[in-house]
Design a protein around this motif. Structure first.
Motif, PDB file in Angstrom:
ATOM      1  N   GLN A  46       6.023   2.608  15.316  1.00 11.08           N
ATOM      2  CA  GLN A  46       4.705   2.677  15.939  1.00 11.08           C
ATOM      3  C   GLN A  46       3.592   2.721  14.888  1.00 11.08           C
ATOM      4  O   GLN A  46       2.530   2.112  15.070  1.00 11.08           O
ATOM      5  N   SER A  47       3.822   3.477  13.789  1.00 10.01           N
ATOM      6  CA  SER A  47       2.795   3.561  12.726  1.00 10.01           C
ATOM      7  C   SER A  47       3.484   3.912  11.412  1.00 10.01           C
ATOM      8  O   SER A  47       4.597   4.437  11.395  1.00 10.01           O
ATOM      9  N   THR A  48       2.784   3.640  10.301  1.00  6.62           N
ATOM     10  CA  THR A  48       3.304   3.948   8.968  1.00  6.62           C
ATOM     11  C   THR A  48       2.142   4.331   8.062  1.00  6.62           C
ATOM     12  O   THR A  48       1.013   3.832   8.227  1.00  6.62           O
ATOM     13  N   SER A  49       2.378   5.256   7.114  1.00  4.81           N
ATOM     14  CA  SER A  49       1.321   5.696   6.171  1.00  4.81           C
ATOM     15  C   SER A  49       1.935   5.926   4.804  1.00  4.81           C
ATOM     16  O   SER A  49       3.129   6.227   4.675  1.00  4.81           O
ATOM     17  N   LEU A  50       1.080   5.802   3.744  1.00  2.00           N
ATOM     18  CA  LEU A  50       1.513   5.980   2.357  1.00  2.00           C
ATOM     19  C   LEU A  50       0.449   6.819   1.644  1.00  2.00           C
ATOM     20  O   LEU A  50      -0.680   6.354   1.458  1.00  2.00           O
ATOM     21  N   LYS A  51       0.795   8.086   1.255  1.00  2.00           N
ATOM     22  CA  LYS A  51      -0.133   9.002   0.603  1.00  2.00           C
ATOM     23  C   LYS A  51       0.384   9.388  -0.783  1.00  2.00           C
ATOM     24  O   LYS A  51       1.555   9.774  -0.909  1.00  2.00           O
ATOM     25  N   PRO A  52      -0.467   9.288  -1.851  1.00  2.67           N
ATOM     26  CA  PRO A  52      -0.019   9.677  -3.204  1.00  2.67           C
ATOM     27  C   PRO A  52       0.363  11.154  -3.225  1.00  2.67           C
ATOM     28  O   PRO A  52      -0.315  12.005  -2.614  1.00  2.67           O
ATOM     29  N   LEU A  53       1.434  11.443  -3.952  1.00  2.00           N
ATOM     30  CA  LEU A  53       1.835  12.849  -4.093  1.00  2.00           C
ATOM     31  C   LEU A  53       0.833  13.625  -4.948  1.00  2.00           C
ATOM     32  O   LEU A  53       0.577  14.808  -4.711  1.00  2.00           O
ATOM     33  N   VAL A  54       0.273  12.961  -5.983  1.00  2.00           N
ATOM     34  CA  VAL A  54      -0.700  13.584  -6.891  1.00  2.00           C
ATOM     35  C   VAL A  54      -1.850  12.618  -7.071  1.00  2.00           C
ATOM     36  O   VAL A  54      -1.629  11.419  -7.308  1.00  2.00           O
ATOM     37  N   SER A  55      -3.077  13.128  -6.991  1.00  2.00           N
ATOM     38  CA  SER A  55      -4.247  12.260  -7.152  1.00  2.00           C
ATOM     39  C   SER A  55      -4.395  11.846  -8.615  1.00  2.00           C
ATOM     40  O   SER A  55      -3.907  12.529  -9.539  1.00  2.00           O
ATOM     41  N   PRO A  56      -5.068  10.762  -8.903  1.00  2.00           N
ATOM     42  CA  PRO A  56      -5.270  10.312 -10.299  1.00  2.00           C
ATOM     43  C   PRO A  56      -5.963  11.377 -11.174  1.00  2.00           C
ATOM     44  O   PRO A  56      -5.619  11.547 -12.343  1.00  2.00           O
ATOM     45  N   LEU A  59      -4.552  13.221 -14.585  1.00  2.00           N
ATOM     46  CA  LEU A  59      -5.270  13.307 -15.872  1.00  2.00           C
ATOM     47  C   LEU A  59      -5.249  14.736 -16.417  1.00  2.00           C
ATOM     48  O   LEU A  59      -5.010  14.969 -17.618  1.00  2.00           O
ATOM     49  N   VAL A  60      -5.461  15.688 -15.507  1.00  2.00           N
ATOM     50  CA  VAL A  60      -5.438  17.088 -15.935  1.00  2.00           C
ATOM     51  C   VAL A  60      -4.045  17.473 -16.425  1.00  2.00           C
ATOM     52  O   VAL A  60      -3.882  18.127 -17.475  1.00  2.00           O
ATOM     53  N   ILE A  61      -3.014  17.065 -15.688  1.00  2.00           N
ATOM     54  CA  ILE A  61      -1.644  17.429 -16.060  1.00  2.00           C
ATOM     55  C   ILE A  61      -1.283  16.838 -17.414  1.00  2.00           C
ATOM     56  O   ILE A  61      -0.708  17.516 -18.285  1.00  2.00           O
ATOM     57  N   LEU A  62      -1.602  15.545 -17.603  1.00  2.00           N
ATOM     58  CA  LEU A  62      -1.258  14.876 -18.870  1.00  2.00           C
ATOM     59  C   LEU A  62      -2.021  15.496 -20.031  1.00  2.00           C
ATOM     60  O   LEU A  62      -1.484  15.680 -21.146  1.00  2.00           O
TER      61      LEU A  62
END
Length: 687
Positions: free
Chosen positions: A656-666, A670-673
């Motif tokens: 019926q529907s499908t979605s794709l959400k990033p686990l971590v925002s860009p 940047l902060v993590i790296l």
């Protein structure tokens, strides 16, 4: 809701693989050289590659679909035997109830009836049609309710789920059938034709039946004859056709107690009776212009054996020529007219007159030949009106017209009489359809005045005088043509005329060809439609009675299609022998085979479908043992057992529907790296 991890890279996959490979090489080199802080740099490199891969949460909202089970119900005629129809009805009700108790499962019921044009039970074709109407991914199984006697087992059906056969019938069923193994389409009249028959028993045959059977043979529905023949062994049966044209021969076995059906206890064969050769004797009284017309007509027909004599030297001719110098042979009068006259199908006297060549007892023998079934045609010339006329002999008792002694010498056009417009010899001659039509053919210029004594006048000539008279005498036929000018049409005088067609029809009518009978009842069959034709010389409305194979009689009114020809169309609902009756005239015809294909083999069998069922891991079970339970089984597992059959759940669904959400925002990446990099630098500096 379905959730899983997916990747949506910020860079092309090839570039990502190159970056990951380059980082791995650097980290391997640093570890090999023992550089300080390489583990933390490796962690930072992995973080960079992971960030570029952009892991995301993939979510789908699905609606599950039901599984579909196809139930194919065999409703062919063979399923009406014994209690098979009750078995099918009970099994269908049980299967519908059990499928209804299974969650997320639907049942599709389709029916199979007799194939058109006697093609039998097309079970696999119907299953293929049902498959085409359903999504393949939802098919969980198929169940066939049948006796296993199908006629399209060679059709490959790639069924994606278990296929099961529930066989009707009983283990005690038996049947006797009659087969015609060999029968010709044509046969010579008065000669034996050999037919090969086989009586065969099938199934659980009782021990007290015996190994012989009576067989009844009837031709065109006439008197029947009975014979005793062996069972299980081909037997040759000699038959002599009684008449020309189509002969319908029916073979019937008596009904046996306990057999499944008597629909295959009879067989019908249609054989067209033809003459081997038509033997014609043409006797020309003297040479004349029309003599060659008769000769050319008869010689042009490959089925005619012609014996032609022309009397060139009568006994009264005395010119002094020595006998040993004559080239003419003696006229074999005794041999032809006394000893071999019955060998001829037709005798034509062309301008013959009494000249002392044929004694009175010879002519009397020819009259007897006609009365016993022979045929004589008199083509009259001027001599027919004289004292030497052949009418002044013993033949007068078979000649249907007497000469008045007058010869009419003037031009006239032959015309059809009212009777001639209906008679098959002259019907539609030269395109004429009625006696009032004006002929477009040329004139004749001589006619012998005749006084009809009997028979039918079908053509008239000068001043409406009878020109062509046809008659039946005893068992034979006689015709008188009161002119010797038919040859004018052959020469094309004033446009000519249909002389060859007239003379051909006349000769064949006299030789009793069935298609030229003036009183006839015929029937032709195309599919389930029967066209009935009644040909008659009488006026008035016509009707016939049609008797079906089951004895039911239908009255049918015929419409006049042309003068003397009445037709109607009858739709037959049964296959078998039909009898059509109109007064003294009757005809028989066969609609379809006497034993339809459905009844050729009636014993229930599992052999024909067993390989197809085994390929899907399905099962073959007998309904006589009860209706099996229905279970769910996993794909690839055996789907049948003792008392049960299985279907395979397909787990089909619609998204019926499908979605794709990033686990971590860009920004978080940047902060993590950055934190990893600083942490690695601090750890390295502290060391």
């Amino acid at each position: 809701m379905i959730r899983n991890i997916a990747f949506d890279p910020f860079v092309p996959l090839a570039a990502l693989l190159v970056i990951a490979g380059f980082a791995a090489v650097l980290m391997a080199f640093a570890a090999w050289r023992g550089l300080r802080g390489w583990p933390w740099r490796a962690v930072a490199a992995i973080g960079v590659v992971t960030a570029l891969a952009n892991p995301a949460l993939h979510q789908e909202l699905r609606d599950p679909l039901t599984d579909i089970v196809i139930l194919v119900v065999d409703d062919s005629d063979s399923q009406s035997l014994s209690d098979r129809a009750q078995q099918v009805a009970f099994a269908r009700a049980q299967i519908e109830a059990r499928i209804a108790r299974l969650a997320d499962t639907e049942l599709r019921v389709v029916h199979v009836r007799d194939g058109a044009d006697n093609r039998g039970t097309l079970l696999m074709s119907r299953l293929a049609e049902a498959m085409a109407n359903e999504p393949r991914g939802r098919l969980a199984g198929a169940i066939l309710l049948s006796d296993g006697q199908l006629h399209d087992a060679d059709i490959a059906v790639d069924f994606p789920a278990p296929l099961h056969l529930l066989v009707t019938g009983r283990s005690t069923d038996w049947d006797r059938r009659l087969l015609v193994q060999n029968a010709p389409s044509f046969a010579i009249l008065d000669e034996e034709v050999i037919l090969t028959l086989l009586v065969e028993d099938q199934g659980a045959v009782p021990t007290n039946i015996g190994d012989t059977s009576q067989i009844i043979v009837a031709i065109d529905g006439g008197p029947a004859q009975s014979y005793t023949i062996p069972v299980g062994r081909p037997i040759e049966v000699p038959v002599v056709l009684p008449h020309g044209g189509m002969n319908v021969i029916q073979f019937t076995l008596p009904d046996m107690e306990g057999e499944l059906t008597n629909r295959n206890n009879s067989a019908m064969v249609q054989i067209n009776g033809v003459r081997d050769r038509l033997r014609v004797l043409l006797v020309s009284g003297e040479p004349h212009n029309g003599e060659r017309t008769w000769r050319n007509l008869l010689k042009s027909d490959a089925s005619v054996d012609l014996v032609h004599f022309t009397i060139l030297r009568p006994p009264t001719k005395q010119d002094g020529v020595p006998v040993n110098e004559l080239s003419l042979i003696a006229f074999p009068t005794r041999e032809l007219f006394m000893e071999k006259v019955d060998d001829f199908d037709l005798i034509i006297f062309d301008r013959y007159k009494l000249r002392g060549i044929l004694p009175g007892d010879y002519l009397d023998n020819i009259a007897r030949y006609v009365e016993d079934g022979g045929a004589v045609l008199f083509a009259a010339g001027p001599d027919f009106a004289t004292a030497d006329s052949i009418y002044r002999s013993a033949l007068s008792r078979v000649i249907p017209a007497a000469p008045t002694g007058i010869v009419i010498e003037k031009g006239y056009k032959p015309r059809l009489t009212e009777t001639g417009a209906r008679h098959p010899v002259t019907e539609g001659l030269g395109g004429l359809s009625a006696a009032t039509d004006e002929p477009e053919w040329g004139r004749w210029f001589r006619q012998i005045e005749l006084e009809p004594q009997s028979g039918e006048v079908v053509m008239s000539g000068a001043d409406g005088q009878p020109l062509l008279i046809l008659d039946r005498v005893g068992e034979g036929r006689v015709a008188v043509l009161g002119s010797d000018h038919a040859w004018l049409w052959t020469r094309g005088i004033e446009g000519g005329g249909p002389q060859l067609e007239l003379l051909r029809r006349l000769a064949h009518w006299m030789m009793k060809e069935p298609e030229l009978e003036e009183e006839a009842l015929t029937a032709t069959v195309e599919g389930n439609a029967m066209t009935i034709t009644r040909r008659t010389l009488s006026n008035g409305a016509r009707s016939v009675e049609v008797e079906a194979p089951d004895g039911r009689i239908t009255a049918l009114t015929l419409d006049e299609a042309s003068p003397g020809r009445f037709t109607a169309t009858f739709e037959g609902s049964q296959m078998g022998l039909y009898r059509i009756v109109d007064g003294d005239e009757q005809a028989v015809t066969v609609l379809g085979p006497a034993a339809p294909r459905e009844f050729e083999e009636t014993i229930a069998t599992r052999d024909r479908l067993a390989p197809v069922v085994a390929a899907t891991r399905g099962g073959v079970l007998a309904l006589a043992d009860g209706v099996p339970d229905i279970r769910r089984v996993a794909q690839g597992r055996p789907a049948a057992g003792r008392g049960w059959i299985g279907i395979t759940p397909r787990e089909a669904y619609v998204t019926q529907s499908t979605s794709l959400k990033p686990l971590v925002s860009p920004l978080m990446w940047l902060v993590i790296l950055a934190a990893l990099s600083v942490f690695a630098w601090l750890r390295e500096g502290r060391r």
